[in-house]
Design an enzyme around this catalytic site. Structure first.
Site, PDB file in Angstrom:
ATOM      1  N   LYS A 168       0.878  -1.216   0.075  1.00  0.00           N
ATOM      2  CA  LYS A 168       0.019   0.027  -0.074  1.00  0.00           C
ATOM      3  C   LYS A 168       0.956   1.311   0.082  1.00  0.00           C
ATOM      4  CE  LYS A 168      -1.838  -1.708   3.712  1.00  0.00           C
ATOM      5  NZ  LYS A 168      -1.691  -3.302   3.277  1.00  0.00           N
ATOM      6  N   ILE A 169       1.843   1.520   0.914  1.00  0.00           N
ATOM      7  CA  ILE A 169       2.651   2.505   0.997  1.00  0.00           C
ATOM      8  C   ILE A 169       3.664   2.485  -0.220  1.00  0.00           C
ATOM      9  CG2 ILE A 169       4.372   3.794   2.385  1.00  0.00           C
ATOM     10  CD1 ILE A 169       3.030   2.277   4.833  1.00  0.00           C
ATOM     11  N   THR A 177      11.505   4.557   5.926  1.00  0.00           N
ATOM     12  CA  THR A 177      10.313   4.923   6.570  1.00  0.00           C
ATOM     13  C   THR A 177       9.528   3.442   7.140  1.00  0.00           C
ATOM     14  OG1 THR A 177       8.950   5.274   4.640  1.00  0.00           O
ATOM     15  CG2 THR A 177       9.881   7.071   5.680  1.00  0.00           C
ATOM     16  N   SER A 178      10.142   2.570   7.118  1.00  0.00           N
ATOM     17  CA  SER A 178       9.348   1.240   7.062  1.00  0.00           C
ATOM     18  C   SER A 178       9.785   0.772   8.859  1.00  0.00           C
ATOM     19  CB  SER A 178       9.786   0.069   6.213  1.00  0.00           C
ATOM     20  OG  SER A 178       8.916  -0.906   6.285  1.00  0.00           O
ATOM     21  N   ARG A 179      10.813   0.021   8.565  1.00  0.00           N
ATOM     22  CA  ARG A 179      11.275  -0.511  10.075  1.00  0.00           C
ATOM     23  C   ARG A 179      12.866  -0.487  10.236  1.00  0.00           C
ATOM     24  NH1 ARG A 179       7.042   0.160  11.428  1.00  0.00           N
ATOM     25  NH2 ARG A 179       5.289  -0.980  12.491  1.00  0.00           N
ATOM     26  N   ASP A 197      13.182   7.590   9.268  1.00  0.00           N
ATOM     27  CA  ASP A 197      11.974   7.684  10.263  1.00  0.00           C
ATOM     28  C   ASP A 197      12.058   6.677  11.192  1.00  0.00           C
ATOM     29  OD1 ASP A 197       9.643   9.194  11.011  1.00  0.00           O
ATOM     30  OD2 ASP A 197       8.403   7.513  10.495  1.00  0.00           O
ATOM     31  N   GLU A 251      15.386   2.194  18.072  1.00  0.00           N
ATOM     32  CA  GLU A 251      14.609   3.197  18.418  1.00  0.00           C
ATOM     33  C   GLU A 251      13.587   3.087  19.673  1.00  0.00           C
ATOM     34  OE1 GLU A 251      12.002   3.261  14.728  1.00  0.00           O
ATOM     35  OE2 GLU A 251      10.145   2.782  16.027  1.00  0.00           O
ATOM     36  N   HIS A 286      10.050   8.217  13.932  1.00  0.00           N
ATOM     37  CA  HIS A 286       8.824   7.409  13.595  1.00  0.00           C
ATOM     38  C   HIS A 286       7.575   8.233  13.472  1.00  0.00           C
ATOM     39  CE1 HIS A 286       7.886   2.694  13.643  1.00  0.00           C
ATOM     40  NE2 HIS A 286       6.871   3.508  12.839  1.00  0.00           N
ATOM     41  N   GLN A 287       7.452   9.226  12.649  1.00  0.00           N
ATOM     42  CA  GLN A 287       6.447  10.231  12.719  1.00  0.00           C
ATOM     43  C   GLN A 287       5.905  10.140  11.324  1.00  0.00           C
ATOM     44  OE1 GLN A 287       8.706  14.242  12.858  1.00  0.00           O
ATOM     45  NE2 GLN A 287       7.000  15.038  11.740  1.00  0.00           N
ATOM     46  N   ALA A 288       6.261   9.255  10.437  1.00  0.00           N
ATOM     47  CA  ALA A 288       5.525   9.273   9.087  1.00  0.00           C
ATOM     48  C   ALA A 288       4.109   9.141   9.249  1.00  0.00           C
ATOM     49  CB  ALA A 288       6.347   8.036   8.153  1.00  0.00           C
ATOM     50  N   PHE A 289       3.683   8.284  10.169  1.00  0.00           N
ATOM     51  CA  PHE A 289       2.122   8.161  10.087  1.00  0.00           C
ATOM     52  C   PHE A 289       1.435   9.200  10.804  1.00  0.00           C
ATOM     53  CE2 PHE A 289       1.195   7.552  14.810  1.00  0.00           C
ATOM     54  CZ  PHE A 289       2.319   7.965  15.368  1.00  0.00           C
TER      55      PHE A 289
HETATM   56  P1  NAI Z   1       1.783  -3.981   2.788  1.00  0.00           P
HETATM   57  O1  NAI Z   1       1.700  -5.086   3.511  1.00  0.00           O
HETATM   58  O2  NAI Z   1       0.595  -3.340   2.153  1.00  0.00           O
HETATM   59  O3  NAI Z   1       3.226  -4.129   1.879  1.00  0.00           O
HETATM   60  C1  NAI Z   1       4.358  -4.615   2.185  1.00  0.00           C
HETATM   61  C2  NAI Z   1       4.946  -5.405   1.038  1.00  0.00           C
HETATM   62  O4  NAI Z   1       6.315  -5.839   0.994  1.00  0.00           O
HETATM   63  C3  NAI Z   1       4.037  -6.287   0.190  1.00  0.00           C
HETATM   64  O5  NAI Z   1       3.705  -5.816  -1.119  1.00  0.00           O
HETATM   65  C4  NAI Z   1       4.787  -7.543   0.443  1.00  0.00           C
HETATM   66  O6  NAI Z   1       4.652  -8.470  -0.674  1.00  0.00           O
HETATM   67  C5  NAI Z   1       6.211  -6.857   0.320  1.00  0.00           C
HETATM   68  N1  NAI Z   1       7.271  -7.648   1.102  1.00  0.00           N
HETATM   69  C6  NAI Z   1       6.961  -8.830   1.925  1.00  0.00           C
HETATM   70  N2  NAI Z   1       8.081  -9.541   2.028  1.00  0.00           N
HETATM   71  C7  NAI Z   1       9.195  -9.011   1.237  1.00  0.00           C
HETATM   72  C8  NAI Z   1      10.345  -8.953   0.848  1.00  0.00           C
HETATM   73  N3  NAI Z   1      11.048 -10.183   1.704  1.00  0.00           N
HETATM   74  N4  NAI Z   1      11.169  -8.436  -0.161  1.00  0.00           N
HETATM   75  C9  NAI Z   1      10.438  -7.442  -0.539  1.00  0.00           C
HETATM   76  N5  NAI Z   1       8.968  -7.141  -0.265  1.00  0.00           N
HETATM   77  C10 NAI Z   1       8.540  -7.805   0.587  1.00  0.00           C
HETATM   78  O7  NAI Z   1       2.279  -2.738   3.950  1.00  0.00           O
HETATM   79  P2  NAI Z   1       2.262  -1.381   3.896  1.00  0.00           P
HETATM   80  O8  NAI Z   1       1.083  -0.701   4.689  1.00  0.00           O
HETATM   81  O9  NAI Z   1       2.777  -0.856   2.671  1.00  0.00           O
HETATM   82  O10 NAI Z   1       3.499  -1.030   4.950  1.00  0.00           O
HETATM   83  C11 NAI Z   1       4.725  -1.151   4.687  1.00  0.00           C
HETATM   84  C12 NAI Z   1       5.731  -1.260   5.884  1.00  0.00           C
HETATM   85  O11 NAI Z   1       5.598   0.292   6.397  1.00  0.00           O
HETATM   86  C13 NAI Z   1       5.201  -1.772   7.237  1.00  0.00           C
HETATM   87  O12 NAI Z   1       5.644  -3.078   7.176  1.00  0.00           O
HETATM   88  C14 NAI Z   1       5.657  -1.090   8.260  1.00  0.00           C
HETATM   89  O13 NAI Z   1       6.916  -1.670   8.851  1.00  0.00           O
HETATM   90  C15 NAI Z   1       6.086   0.212   7.784  1.00  0.00           C
HETATM   91  N6  NAI Z   1       5.128   1.345   8.310  1.00  0.00           N
HETATM   92  C16 NAI Z   1       5.729   2.695   8.647  1.00  0.00           C
HETATM   93  C17 NAI Z   1       5.210   3.311   9.302  1.00  0.00           C
HETATM   94  C18 NAI Z   1       5.940   4.714   9.877  1.00  0.00           C
HETATM   95  O14 NAI Z   1       5.142   5.628  10.657  1.00  0.00           O
HETATM   96  N7  NAI Z   1       6.953   5.042   9.971  1.00  0.00           N
HETATM   97  C19 NAI Z   1       3.701   3.487   9.404  1.00  0.00           C
HETATM   98  C20 NAI Z   1       2.961   2.285   8.691  1.00  0.00           C
HETATM   99  C21 NAI Z   1       3.804   1.275   8.283  1.00  0.00           C
END
Ligand code: NAI
Length: 343
Positions: free
Chosen positions: A153-154, A231-233, A257, A262, A294-297
């Protein structure tokens, strides 16, 4: 229904109080994080509501179960802080799969623009009436290659933003998506992402497979001057390797982020303290590293979506006996109970 909230901030309370109003739900907001030492605070509650830096390991799960807690309500999408394998069959784990992919994707682009156009430097200079442009030269994003790892999604929203800037987008995902291909974006190998990208943006979850995806090895094959966006983990990036790449001038910039360690620092005020983490302190001291905590959300839209989905998850589970946002552990992976999607 009684829910104990952990790691709660004022903005969480505002959003949840609005959502809970008029519903038969009793809540208690704790500032402390959930961990082995704070579990007891969940005594008498049906569920705990937690965020990204609470710890839900086997010991915490055992203690929660002994206290009669039936569910862990994650008010976030990622669940790397939950021992899913251990939780299965013992306690329900529910999450908010999406609340605003725009919030995170837009923050990612904000960080990138800040970095390449030196906005963080300009802000400080002009406040000091320093109008010099020395060392402020940036570069156009138009025509540059961005490698997007994780096209969920992101990642997909971020791709759209990059396409709007006229960038060439390369993508990598374990499960490629037709919607992305239809935009003319090419799925390539991770190696190709590393070798060809001017900018690399991480949008995949943290799993055993993606732990330290960006390490010394990956960075060594990246283009000189590459900009890393995370901005993921935090643990997707080996922070020590990143720092050494910054010091050697191989990496052109980093926008973070999230950070591996953290949970010890982010969301709290450490100004006036001596920061114990040398790697974080050194990264922050670099002119080409931007760290947000960790502010992106954190947008109004995301906060109200998080509150609404979390409360609906709890109502579905406790009143209807099932919830589409429940996570299960099957075989060796975590899956979305409703549609069977693996993570
Ligand atoms: P999502 O589940 O919609 O997308 C994750 C994508 O990663 C999927 O397309 C999946 O197939 C892919 N994936 C899974 N394993 C993989 C691998 N080994 N190599 C490459 N791609 C792989 O999740 P969404 O909503 O897009 O969020 C992504 C990440 O963003 C979350 O896992 C979370 O860690 C992080 N996040 C960070 C926030 C923040 O405030 N900084 C807020 C929300 C999410």
């Amino acid at each position: 229904m009684k829910i104990a909230f952990f790691d709660t901030k004022s903005y969480d309370i505002d959003a949840f109080d609005k959502t809970i109003k008029g519903k038969n739900i009793e809540v208690k907001y704790y500032e402390t994080k959930l961990n082995e030492d704070t579990c007891e605070l969940a005594h008498g509650f049906d569920a705990v509501c937690v965020f990204v830096n609470d710890t839900i390991n086997s010991k915490v799960i055992d203690k929660l179960c002994a206290l009669g807690v039936k569910a862990v309500l994650l008010r976030c999408a990622g669940f790397n802080n939950v021992d899913m394998k251990y939780a299965f069959g013992k306690i329900h784990v529910l999450r908010v799969p999406a609340y605003s992919p725009y919030a995170v994707a837009e923050h990612t682009m904000a960080l990138l623009l800040t970095s390449v156009r030196r906005i963080h430097k300009a802000y400080i200079r002009t406040r000091d009436f320093n109008f010099s442009l020395n060392k402020m030269t940036g570069f156009d994003l138009f025509g540059k290659t961005v490698g997007v790892i994780g096209t969920g999604k992101i990642g997909r929203v971020f791709i759209n933003i990059c396409l709007g800037f006229g960038m060439r987008v390369l993508a990598y995902d374990k499960f490629p998506c037709d919607e992305v291909k239809e935009k003319g974006v090419e799925y390539v190998s991770l190696d190709t992402i590393f070798k060809e990208s001017d900018i690399i943006s991480l949008h995949c979850p943290l799993t055993e497979e993606t732990y330290h995806l960006i390490d010394n090895n990956a960075l060594s094959i990246c283009k000189k001057g590459v900009i890393i966006l995370n901005t993921s983990r935090g643990a997707l990036v080996d922070a020590e390797a990143l720092l050494s790449g910054i010091k050697s001038r191989h990496i052109g910039g980093a926008c973070l982020d999230v950070y591996e360690e953290e949970s010890d620092f982010f969301f709290e005020d450490f100004s006036g303290h001596i920061l114990e983490d040398d790697i974080l302190a050194r990264l922050i001291s670099m002119p080409n590293v931007i760290v947000t905590s960790h502010q992106a959300f954190l947008t109004n839209e995301a906060l109200s979506n998080i509150a609404e989905t979390t409360i609906n998850n709890a109502l579905d589970l406790f009143e209807k006996g099932q919830c589409e946002n429940e996570l299960c552990f099957r075989g060796s992976t975590t899956v979305d109970c409703k549609n069977g999607k693996c993570f």
